[in-house]
Motif scaffolding. Structure first.
Motif, short mmCIF file in Angstrom:
data_model
loop_
_atom_site.label_atom_id
_atom_site.label_comp_id
_atom_site.label_asym_id
_atom_site.label_seq_id
_atom_site.Cartn_x
_atom_site.Cartn_y
_atom_site.Cartn_z
N GLU A 294 0.86 -1.33 0.12
CA GLU A 294 0.24 0.15 -0.05
C GLU A 294 0.99 1.27 -0.07
O GLU A 294 0.74 2.18 -0.79
N LYS B 241 -6.04 2.17 4.16
CA LYS B 241 -7.09 1.27 3.77
C LYS B 241 -6.66 0.02 4.53
O LYS B 241 -7.91 -0.63 4.91
N LYS C 104 -7.86 0.33 8.01
CA LYS C 104 -9.26 0.15 8.65
C LYS C 104 -9.66 -1.19 8.73
O LYS C 104 -10.41 -1.49 9.73
#
Length: 234
Positions: free
Chosen positions: A70, A129, A132
């Motif tokens: 990421e 992301k 989360k």
């Protein structure tokens, strides 16, 4: 910065000493510090942390890979927390926020959604992301099993606060520091971020007053159920 942190820790130590000498509830809160309970609890912590690290290592490796893909940043996040009797230690987590998260916190303080010294924000823009997902499922907290193995945390106990949070505690709230902090507790299985800070304090003090091996086992089992069906985590 280091001077400020050192001064804050000294103030916490002084306040803890005063509170332990003056708060009338302290003896009843600490009566569970008997040898048999502490020995069995530590044995549970050692076995649980070792088994947990072995079992969850493959899952953590997958999360590490996802984080690297990421943003390419660090996979671990180390943060100073306050433990039993105001002792400072480094708590480990899987990084769920951007690399500049702590620097950006000051700009978000006014958007805090939790009453009291803690900071919680449901749609925190610093969360990645991957973050989360691992925060929702509490997988970001798996490295705290290392803290349990080292002995500065337990599987069950009050959540370890930040130094600046403790700096805002009153005498009543400071009683949370009378026992070793834990990975999970009554707060985590009772609503977590949906609860106010004062509710967390009451649950922590209830645990301290009534703690037992039976209660610890019950909290551990319910923690796994919360992980499978998360509620109130963000």
């Amino acid at each position: 910065m280091n001077h400020t942190k050192g001064r804050l820790v000294n103030e916490v130590d002084e306040r803890l000493l005063e509170i332990q000498q003056s708060v009338k509830e302290a003896p009843s809160l600490l009566k569970k510090n008997d040898i048999s309970y502490l020995v069995i609890k530590r044995a549970m912590d050692l076995v649980g942390s070792i088994v947990g690290l072995i079992f969850f290592t493959p899952i953590m490796l997958v999360i590490f890979l996802a984080i690297k893909l990421e943003d390419g940043g660090k996979v671990f996040f180390k943060q100073t927390r306050i433990g039993k009797d105001g002792k400072q230690f480094s708590m480990y987590k899987i990084r769920s926020m951007c690399m500049e998260a702590e620097q950006k916190l000051a700009d978000l303080k006014e958007k805090n959604e939790v009453q009291g010294p803690m900071f919680k924000m449901k749609n925190d823009p610093r969360i990645t992301k991957v973050g989360k997902f691992i925060r929702k499922t509490s997988l970001d907290e798996l490295p705290q099993l290392i803290n349990v193995l080292l002995g500065n945390m337990s599987l069950v106990g009050p959540r370890p606060p930040l130094p600046d949070e403790v700096g805002q505690y009153n005498a009543y709230e400071m009683q949370r520091l009378f026992v070793k902090p834990g990975c999970s507790g009554l707060w985590q299985i009772s609503g977590r971020s949906d609860l106010h800070f004062k509710d967390m304090v009451e649950l922590d003090l209830k645990y301290i007053r009534t703690r037992s091996i039976k209660l610890d086992c019950s909290i551990i089992i319910k923690t796994f159920l919360v992980i499978l069906k998360p509620n109130g985590a963000y």
